[in-house]
Design a protein around this motif. Structure first.
Motif, PDB file in Angstrom:
ATOM      1  N   ALA A 174      -6.523  -3.999  10.514  1.00 61.48           N
ATOM      2  CA  ALA A 174      -5.797  -5.053   9.798  1.00 61.48           C
ATOM      3  C   ALA A 174      -5.204  -6.044  10.788  1.00 61.48           C
ATOM      4  O   ALA A 174      -5.354  -7.265  10.630  1.00 61.48           O
ATOM      5  CB  ALA A 174      -4.697  -4.442   8.932  1.00 61.48           C
ATOM      6  N   CYS A 175      -4.566  -5.521  11.847  1.00 60.65           N
ATOM      7  CA  CYS A 175      -3.986  -6.414  12.855  1.00 60.65           C
ATOM      8  C   CYS A 175      -5.085  -7.278  13.471  1.00 60.65           C
ATOM      9  O   CYS A 175      -4.907  -8.476  13.675  1.00 60.65           O
ATOM     10  CB  CYS A 175      -3.296  -5.604  13.951  1.00 60.65           C
ATOM     11  SG  CYS A 175      -1.888  -4.667  13.359  1.00 60.65           S
ATOM     12  N   ILE A 199       0.347  -6.753   4.727  1.00 55.96           N
ATOM     13  CA  ILE A 199       0.310  -5.494   3.979  1.00 55.96           C
ATOM     14  C   ILE A 199       1.577  -4.711   4.315  1.00 55.96           C
ATOM     15  O   ILE A 199       1.887  -4.499   5.495  1.00 55.96           O
ATOM     16  CB  ILE A 199      -0.932  -4.648   4.347  1.00 55.96           C
ATOM     17  CG1 ILE A 199      -2.208  -5.455   4.097  1.00 55.96           C
ATOM     18  CG2 ILE A 199      -0.964  -3.361   3.540  1.00 55.96           C
ATOM     19  CD1 ILE A 199      -3.478  -4.726   4.518  1.00 55.96           C
ATOM     20  N   VAL A 248       1.218  -6.271   9.369  1.00 52.11           N
ATOM     21  CA  VAL A 248       1.439  -4.952   8.765  1.00 52.11           C
ATOM     22  C   VAL A 248       2.894  -4.530   8.985  1.00 52.11           C
ATOM     23  O   VAL A 248       3.365  -4.484  10.119  1.00 52.11           O
ATOM     24  CB  VAL A 248       0.492  -3.899   9.378  1.00 52.11           C
ATOM     25  CG1 VAL A 248       0.761  -2.532   8.760  1.00 52.11           C
ATOM     26  CG2 VAL A 248      -0.959  -4.306   9.159  1.00 52.11           C
ATOM     27  N   VAL A 254      -4.848   0.428  10.338  1.00 55.19           N
ATOM     28  CA  VAL A 254      -3.797  -0.552  10.635  1.00 55.19           C
ATOM     29  C   VAL A 254      -4.236  -1.459  11.780  1.00 55.19           C
ATOM     30  O   VAL A 254      -4.053  -2.681  11.731  1.00 55.19           O
ATOM     31  CB  VAL A 254      -2.469   0.164  10.974  1.00 55.19           C
ATOM     32  CG1 VAL A 254      -1.446  -0.806  11.526  1.00 55.19           C
ATOM     33  CG2 VAL A 254      -1.914   0.852   9.735  1.00 55.19           C
ATOM     34  N   SER A 283       5.429  -1.387   8.064  1.00 57.89           N
ATOM     35  CA  SER A 283       5.533  -0.057   7.467  1.00 57.89           C
ATOM     36  C   SER A 283       7.004   0.290   7.269  1.00 57.89           C
ATOM     37  O   SER A 283       7.861  -0.133   8.040  1.00 57.89           O
ATOM     38  CB  SER A 283       4.848   0.977   8.355  1.00 57.89           C
ATOM     39  OG  SER A 283       5.485   1.052   9.608  1.00 57.89           O
ATOM     40  N   ALA A 336       1.958  -2.767  14.414  1.00 58.94           N
ATOM     41  CA  ALA A 336       2.651  -2.835  13.124  1.00 58.94           C
ATOM     42  C   ALA A 336       4.159  -2.869  13.323  1.00 58.94           C
ATOM     43  O   ALA A 336       4.672  -2.387  14.333  1.00 58.94           O
ATOM     44  CB  ALA A 336       2.262  -1.639  12.269  1.00 58.94           C
ATOM     45  N   ILE A 348       3.347  -1.160   4.025  1.00 59.96           N
ATOM     46  CA  ILE A 348       2.820   0.203   3.863  1.00 59.96           C
ATOM     47  C   ILE A 348       3.924   1.252   3.799  1.00 59.96           C
ATOM     48  O   ILE A 348       4.832   1.250   4.628  1.00 59.96           O
ATOM     49  CB  ILE A 348       1.902   0.580   5.054  1.00 59.96           C
ATOM     50  CG1 ILE A 348       0.723  -0.380   5.140  1.00 59.96           C
ATOM     51  CG2 ILE A 348       1.399   2.005   4.920  1.00 59.96           C
ATOM     52  CD1 ILE A 348      -0.234  -0.043   6.257  1.00 59.96           C
ATOM     53  N   SER A 404       0.863  -1.180   0.000  1.00 60.66           N
ATOM     54  CA  SER A 404       0.000   0.000   0.000  1.00 60.66           C
ATOM     55  C   SER A 404       0.898   1.228   0.000  1.00 60.66           C
ATOM     56  O   SER A 404       1.587   1.501   0.976  1.00 60.66           O
ATOM     57  CB  SER A 404      -0.899  -0.020   1.238  1.00 60.66           C
ATOM     58  OG  SER A 404      -1.449   1.264   1.439  1.00 60.66           O
ATOM     59  N   ILE A 449      -6.448   0.364   2.531  1.00 59.37           N
ATOM     60  CA  ILE A 449      -6.024  -0.702   3.450  1.00 59.37           C
ATOM     61  C   ILE A 449      -7.222  -1.569   3.828  1.00 59.37           C
ATOM     62  O   ILE A 449      -7.132  -2.797   3.861  1.00 59.37           O
ATOM     63  CB  ILE A 449      -5.353  -0.086   4.699  1.00 59.37           C
ATOM     64  CG1 ILE A 449      -4.018   0.538   4.300  1.00 59.37           C
ATOM     65  CG2 ILE A 449      -5.139  -1.132   5.782  1.00 59.37           C
ATOM     66  CD1 ILE A 449      -3.370   1.375   5.374  1.00 59.37           C
TER      67      ILE A 449
END
Lengths: 312, 340
Positions: free
Chosen positions: B112-113, B95, B119, B109, B121, B131, B97, B35, B84
């Motif tokens: 997502a978790c 993902i 995740v 985020v 980043s 993340a 990021i 992303s 996302i």
């Protein structure tokens, strides 16, 4: 004297002069001639795009071209890649840049006229396409301009940048076009009242088409020259020309509601914008202070300029 | 080739195959998405190309099932948050990021978790604790520039600072590092500071504007990347002596440096983050999916170019692009091991 005071372009020039003097006072006159020379060079790029934007804005409420940055990027990218640094290709590169600009203008106008999309949305959305085309064309790689072209954009004649002289001549032509031709008078008439202009026999749509095409062609020219000047086209090279093209037009005393325009103000405003940032940099103002002051001073000049106009 | 040589080659192929098999067993059905918030400059374009190249190979080798890149059009937090959420719904296992904002995406985020998605980043990191972060020590980068100048210029002197985009934390960090370096070495004074927005033409314009008002003896220019060549052009237009301009690994900067080096022995250094850091993030995500224990905060190594390895790096840099390194699985494992 009162006639002079009523000139809408006066305030931009006074602003530029005041800011320049303030900078010169701060540095005790050191380097103030060089600052002026730099202002002429960078102001020239502003004026090229602002000239087109001025005609578009003068067409009346809602008319604005937001695709200028993308058009500059696309024209600069394609021209630089085609020339690939070869001096013999300079004319071809120029023709390509102008043709791309004209093409962008045609597409913009087609969206506005045929699909009846308001200009703000039409030019903003088309700019995504042009920007993507520029990315696709060269993936952001910076191709160097031909040496001779780069030399031309940075050359000076008796201390005055050649590009500034060329753009002053261009502005004179723009002034004649605005004030002395049927086309220019038509643009102003449309901006004041489109229906009245139509009834008076002004060929409204033909003039609007020509205006959008001219604006985009000038943006293409600016993209070509700017990439030559700064050592190649970059994907984000046009970014700051979006707001500045409009700001220069408005500070220059052109009515943002349309129907009222002037060319001398463009140069005054372009110099003012450059000198203002230079002054605040010289004072060592932090970024926050600088942005706030830039905003306040621009508002001040616009208020002063429109106050002058109300007097007429 | 003689027989023992072939045997060794064969053995190494078998071992290599086995390592490949090990990864294949664990993540070959996993799907990873990128992303990305912005693609409008040459660094980001190189970043996307590196991603394409390395992950394309990884997918072909069966290391992962998919590694798709998605970029938002407008560089907006809301837009990337929505993106996302879409990626979660599409069932990606991880993902990666590059975020539009450190805090703005935290809600998405966390979602997502919560959905069990890994995740990671990088570059533009997110602060949400669940993340992983592959961060750049921008402050150290700024400080390194000043330390290099202190080495080159024992006498010290006046510096011009070119900053990045106002209001972005990267700009604040690099600048803070530069000022820290100046305070520590105690022999420099920053006599001017302009914002170059990490763009060549903007930097050129800003420097050309402020230069006339500055003292004649500028000995160094500290930069943030993408602005060195513009500064050189602006100095070139005057009759000043060329100061030491720290470069940012762009091809035009390195080319200019090489020309000056050949012509008059000009010395400087160049430092930036390789766009290929996206591939490091990819391998870290793959390792997490593979069950490896990975600390939440990792640091990206700088890509620094010096006088003696300039030619080599210039030769490896695509014309008009940025000096780049693509990371391998082993590099990622080394970075992870280094952080433990």
């Amino acid at each position: 004297m009162t006639a002079l005071l009523r000139k809408p372009w006066l305030w931009a020039w006074l602003g530029a002069l005041a800011v320049w003097l303030a900078t010169a006072t701060f540095t005790h006159g050191r380097g103030s001639a060089e600052v002026l020379s730099a202002a002429l060079t960078f102001g020239a790029f502003f004026v090229i795009v602002a000239l087109g934007q001025m005609f578009v804005i003068t067409l009346g409420p809602g008319n604005v071209d937001l695709s200028i940055p993308a058009c500059m990027t696309l024209a600069g990218t394609v021209a630089m890649k085609t020339m690939d640094g070869a001096a013999s290709m300079i004319p071809l590169g120029l023709v390509l840049a102008l043709a791309i600009g004209a093409g962008v203008g045609v597409i913009n106008y087609a969206l506005i006229r045929l699909l009846r999309i308001p200009p703000i949305i039409a030019t903003l959305s088309s700019s995504f396409i042009f920007q993507s085309a520029a990315i696709w064309w060269n993936r952001g790689l910076r191709v160097k301009p031909p040496e001779a072209l780069a030399d031309f954009t940075t050359a000076k004649l008796a201390g005055v940048p050649v590009i500034a002289i060329a753009v002053v001549l261009m502005a004179v032509a723009g002034h004649v076009l605005l004030t002395r031709t049927i086309y220019g008078r038509g643009v102003v008439a449309i901006g004041q009242n489109m229906r009245a202009a139509h009834l008076a026999g002004v060929r409204v749509e033909r003039i609007r088409a020509a205006t959008y095409i001219m604006c985009a062609t000038l943006a293409g020219l600016c993209g070509y020259l700017l990439s030559a000047f700064s050592g190649g086209a970059a994907l984000n090279m046009g970014e700051e020309y979006l707001l500045s093209s409009i700001a220069v037009v408005v500070i220059g005393g052109t009515s943002v509601a349309g129907g009222f325009a002037n060319v001398p103000g463009l140069w005054g405003a372009a110099l003012f914008m450059f000198l203002l940032v230079t002054m605040l940099n010289t004072f060592g103002a932090g970024a926050g202070v600088r942005l706030v002051l830039t905003g306040l001073i621009i508002i001040g000049v616009i208020v002063a300029a429109s106050g002058g106009k109300r007097g007429t | 080739m003689n027989a023992p040589g072939r045997a060794i080659l064969l053995a190494s192929t078998v071992v290599g195959g086995l390592i490949g098999q090990a990864a294949l067993a664990d993540t070959s059905d996993k799907r990873i998405a990128l992303s990305n918030n912005y693609a409008g400059n040459s660094w980001r374009q190189a970043m996307l190309r590196s991603w394409e190249k390395v992950t394309g190979q990884a997918v072909a080798d069966g290391v992962v099932a998919a590694a798709d890149a998605f970029t938002t059009a407008e560089n907006q937090v809301t837009e990337q948050a929505a993106q996302i959420q879409n990626l979660i719904l599409q069932g990606y296992d991880a993902i990666v990021i590059n975020a539009a904002s450190p805090e703005g995406l935290n809600g998405a985020v966390a979602e997502a978790c919560g959905a069990g998605v890994v995740v990671v980043s990088f570059d533009g990191i997110v602060t949400e604790p669940c993340a992983w972060r592959i961060a750049v020590d921008f402050k150290q980068m700024g400080k390194d520039e000043v330390l290099y100048l202190a080495d080159q210029l024992p006498e010290g002197g006046n510096l011009l600072e070119i900053r990045g985009l106002a209001g972005v934390f990267v700009d604040d960090e690099i600048s803070a590092g530069i000022h820290e370096g100046v305070a520590e070495t105690g022999k420099f004074e920053i006599v001017g500071s302009v914002h170059g927005n990490w763009a060549q033409d903007v930097a050129q314009k800003a420097v050309a504007g402020i230069l006339p008002s500055l003292p004649d003896d500028i000995v160094g220019v500290v930069t943030q990347g993408g602005d060195g060549y513009g500064a050189a052009q602006a100095f070139n237009a005057t009759n000043r002596d060329m100061p030491i301009i720290v470069m940012g690994n762009r091809h035009d900067e390195l080319t200019w440096w090489k020309e000056q080096k050949d012509a008059n022995g000009y010395e400087t250094m160049s430092v930036s983050i390789a766009p290929g850091v996206s591939t490091l993030a990819f391998w870290v995500a793959q390792q997490i999916l593979d069950g490896a224990e990975v600390p939440k905060d990792l640091t990206v190594p700088f890509l620094r170019i010096d006088q003696d390895n300039l030619e080599e790096n210039l030769a490896n840099t695509e014309a008009g692009g940025v000096a780049n390194v693509e990371y391998t699985l082993e590099d990622a494992q080394a970075v992870i091991a280094g952080a433990k």
